[in-house]
Design a protein around this motif. Structure first.
Motif, mmCIF file in Angstrom:
data_model
loop_
_atom_site.group_PDB
_atom_site.id
_atom_site.type_symbol
_atom_site.label_atom_id
_atom_site.label_comp_id
_atom_site.label_asym_id
_atom_site.label_seq_id
_atom_site.Cartn_x
_atom_site.Cartn_y
_atom_site.Cartn_z
ATOM 1 N N UNK A 77 0.828 -1.200 0.000
ATOM 2 C CA UNK A 77 0.000 0.000 0.000
ATOM 3 C C UNK A 77 0.866 1.255 0.000
ATOM 4 N N UNK A 78 1.931 1.229 0.788
ATOM 5 C CA UNK A 78 2.829 2.381 0.837
ATOM 6 C C UNK A 78 3.502 2.597 -0.510
ATOM 7 N N UNK A 79 3.967 1.522 -1.111
ATOM 8 C CA UNK A 79 4.612 1.630 -2.425
ATOM 9 C C UNK A 79 3.626 2.149 -3.452
ATOM 10 N N UNK A 80 2.404 1.658 -3.412
ATOM 11 C CA UNK A 80 1.381 2.103 -4.345
ATOM 12 C C UNK A 80 1.099 3.593 -4.152
ATOM 13 N N UNK A 81 0.971 4.017 -2.903
ATOM 14 C CA UNK A 81 0.709 5.435 -2.614
ATOM 15 C C UNK A 81 1.847 6.318 -3.082
ATOM 16 N N UNK A 82 3.068 5.900 -2.804
ATOM 17 C CA UNK A 82 4.234 6.675 -3.226
ATOM 18 C C UNK A 82 4.302 6.728 -4.749
ATOM 19 N N UNK A 83 3.987 5.617 -5.387
ATOM 20 C CA UNK A 83 4.009 5.565 -6.845
ATOM 21 C C UNK A 83 2.981 6.529 -7.433
ATOM 22 N N UNK A 84 1.784 6.560 -6.846
ATOM 23 C CA UNK A 84 0.753 7.485 -7.319
ATOM 24 C C UNK A 84 1.187 8.933 -7.113
ATOM 25 N N UNK A 85 1.754 9.229 -5.949
ATOM 26 C CA UNK A 85 2.206 10.589 -5.664
ATOM 27 C C UNK A 85 3.328 10.995 -6.616
ATOM 28 N N UNK A 86 4.228 10.067 -6.879
ATOM 29 C CA UNK A 86 5.324 10.349 -7.797
ATOM 30 C C UNK A 86 4.783 10.646 -9.193
#
Length: 133
Positions: A77-86
């Motif tokens: 979930x954290x990786x997904x969130x960071x990926x979306x923010x990036x």
């Protein structure tokens, strides 16, 4: 922190098994029974301890698996969130860059137009007769 909990769980299991074994052996040795009965009781207690230890180990494995799965889910979930923010940051940066390019192009055209007008005014002033001042 996870290592501390793991070490604590191992220590607890070892203490549980050792205490149960010592208690069972003491109780059996002080009981007034024949050798055959005593051996049978010791065997039964050993089997009980083995079963209890197996159940405890199974429960510990289950909890560890659950914790690992929860950790994996949180990491995903954290990786997904960071990926979306990036991705959003990159899109915003791209929009800003395109806007800046448009502004530079517009300003460049204005500067060229102003330079041409100044150059033409200079040529016209230079060709103008000087005697009529």
């Amino acid at each position: 922190m996870a290592e501390e909990k793991s070490g604590l769980a191992k220590g607890l299991l070892i203490g549980f098994i050792a205490g149960a074994a010592a208690g069972a052996i003491t109780a059996l040795l002080y009981a007034p029974k024949s050798g055959k009965e005593l051996r049978s009781d010791i065997k039964q207690k050993a089997n009980d301890l083995k079963r209890d230890a197996g159940e405890y180990a199974k429960a510990a494995r289950s909890k560890a698996t659950d914790l690992l799965n929860k950790g994996k889910t949180r990491a995903e979930q954290t990786i997904s969130g960071v990926s979306e923010q990036t991705g959003q940051i990159l899109n915003d940066a791209d929009k800003m860059l395109n806007d800046l390019r448009e502004r530079v192009t517009d300003e460049s055209g204005r500067i060229k137009t102003a330079f041409r007008a100044g150059s033409e005014a200079y040529k016209a002033e230079k060709e103008r007769p000087r005697g009529s001042e």
